[in-house]
Design an enzyme around this catalytic site. Structure first.
Site, PDB file in Angstrom:
ATOM      1  N   ASP A  78       0.753  -1.070   0.084  1.00 34.30           N
ATOM      2  CA  ASP A  78       0.076   0.015   0.091  1.00 34.30           C
ATOM      3  C   ASP A  78       0.993   1.317  -0.100  1.00 34.30           C
ATOM      4  O   ASP A  78       1.936   1.218   0.255  1.00 34.30           O
ATOM      5  CB  ASP A  78      -0.778  -0.078   1.314  1.00 34.30           C
ATOM      6  CG  ASP A  78      -2.351  -0.276   1.019  1.00 34.30           C
ATOM      7  OD1 ASP A  78      -2.403  -0.702  -0.081  1.00 34.30           O
ATOM      8  OD2 ASP A  78      -2.963  -0.054   1.970  1.00 34.30           O
ATOM      9  N   LYS A 100      -1.599   4.394  -4.087  1.00 38.75           N
ATOM     10  CA  LYS A 100      -1.863   5.471  -4.768  1.00 38.75           C
ATOM     11  C   LYS A 100      -0.843   6.610  -4.451  1.00 38.75           C
ATOM     12  O   LYS A 100      -0.318   6.852  -3.309  1.00 38.75           O
ATOM     13  CB  LYS A 100      -3.244   6.134  -4.115  1.00 38.75           C
ATOM     14  CG  LYS A 100      -4.440   5.113  -4.132  1.00 38.75           C
ATOM     15  CD  LYS A 100      -5.364   5.736  -3.178  1.00 38.75           C
ATOM     16  CE  LYS A 100      -6.578   4.889  -2.717  1.00 38.75           C
ATOM     17  NZ  LYS A 100      -7.760   5.277  -2.258  1.00 38.75           N
ATOM     18  N   MET A 150      -8.765  12.045   7.581  1.00 41.74           N
ATOM     19  CA  MET A 150      -9.223  12.442   6.447  1.00 41.74           C
ATOM     20  C   MET A 150      -8.509  13.663   5.643  1.00 41.74           C
ATOM     21  O   MET A 150      -7.699  14.200   6.426  1.00 41.74           O
ATOM     22  CB  MET A 150     -10.895  12.882   6.404  1.00 41.74           C
ATOM     23  CG  MET A 150     -11.137  13.647   7.659  1.00 41.74           C
ATOM     24  SD  MET A 150     -12.874  14.234   7.689  1.00 41.74           S
ATOM     25  CE  MET A 150     -13.495  12.908   9.085  1.00 41.74           C
TER      26      MET A 150
END
Lengths: 239, 239
Positions: free
Chosen positions: A35, A57, A164
């Site tokens: 990841d 990502k 977030m």
């Protein structure tokens, strides 16, 4: 024969915060699927000839779709490989471990889940902030999205950990105040966990958006809201 | 010279879920001070001549007061010892690590905090329950007391992890329903974490108190409330 897949929590990034089981599985892995937030230092436990596949990502590029990651894990295991799926933190804390487990189970691939030290707690500790503390916090909530923001305990002695985007930090802080939280509630942005750019930015719900913006904070970062933030070195009262 | 104190999270009880740093510190420790829920298996990493002091609460006996534990850690370190304070789970998740840190700092004793794999997440994983899961949970709250029970997000896709006494389980479940939670919300009691008595008892908020009582559940146990409980093996719809 069929190989295996291990869904492994790699911890918050510090080499010492890998588990013994994770190190053991890495040592025998044929393939490691990484990841974006998986700790690269953990690869020191892997064999020299291990195949490393990075599906993380990175800013500006498209992430590998989850379905493709699932298919990759299954295909390699069916090919006989011992696959370690290495994630940052814990595989079940917003790590989509359950989906990968389902894909493997559906294909008859043996799966092991190895919990890890979650960044949602450990990155706070690294910044000197205990997620709970007698007199300052009697519980905590971890959120990654905005849907439940208005319904978390609004006592300052309930710690709120937000995994977030920084882009919405100002909006998020304003929303918490609009929902009844004291604007003087201490808040902190913790950048880069145990990494080289680790930095703590302190403020209150009223000020943290502006202060973080002025400081140029960047992802990855965790936002903490609550009285426990006053334990951070450098805290000097509401800014 | 002055020794040191390490406040070490020992993880949820599985030998493989100790961190590399914890094992390293245990290997050089002169003294290990154990909590009730600290994993005994971790002592295999310690020296043969290590001194082990158990300050854990056991049923029917008085626990060692926190002040006495603080004084013990400080005294041994000032005596030159390398002290490991080994806790179950993570030292900052209701582990009173912050108080021990303060006592050491006040006495000029060097302290290191080593996060651990928290039982609040890993014990769920061991029971096949992911604390978050796409479509089933978008966040979680961990509580040890009752004060904030009424103010946690009441959506079934927000996982509630309760680290509190089984004696109040029925009352707690009724309270959550009275505060607006659907009585059909899945709930589970997870006994003994990674231990030999590990057992999962399934129900809903309406039934879990009765079912757990009939099953004779015993401490230590963690209660989980939310849709993620439906992922547990053996789940067959609301009981």
């Amino acid at each position: 024969g069929v190989g295996e897949v291990a869904l492994v929590g790699g911890g918050p990034g510090d080499a010492g915060l890998l588990t013994l089981r994770a190190a053991e599985l890495l040592a025998r892995a044929d393939v490691v699927v990484l990841d974006r937030l998986a700790p690269r230092a953990a690869l020191e436990h892997a064999r020299d000839d291990v195949e490393v596949i990075d599906v993380g990502k990175t800013a500006g590029t498209h992430p590998v779709p989850q379905e493709d990651i699932n298919a990759l894990l299954v295909a390699r295991a069916l090919d006989g490989a011992r696959v370690v799926r290495l994630k940052g933190g814990d595989p079940y804390v917003f790590g989509r471990g359950g989906e990968e487990l389902d894909a493997c189970a559906a294909a008859g691939v043996p799966v092991e889940v190895v919990p890890g030290v979650t960044s949602a707690i450990a990155v706070l500790a690294a910044a000197g902030i205990p997620v709970t503390h007698r007199g300052l916090s009697r519980g905590f909530t971890v959120l990654t999205g905005h849907d439940d923001l208005g319904t978390v305990p609004d006592a300052p002695d309930h710690t709120l950990v937000l995994l977030m985007g920084l882009g919405r930090l100002r909006t998020t802080a304003a929303e918490l105040v609009a929902r009844g939280r004291d604007p003087h509630t201490p808040a902190a942005v913790l950048e880069d966990g145990y990494g080289p750019r680790a930095r703590t930015t302190l403020g209150t719900l009223a000020t943290i958006g502006e202060i973080a913006n002025a400081a140029g904070v960047r992802a990855p970062a965790i936002t903490v809201v609550g009285d426990v933030v006053t334990r951070a070195p450098g805290w000097a009262g509401p800014a």
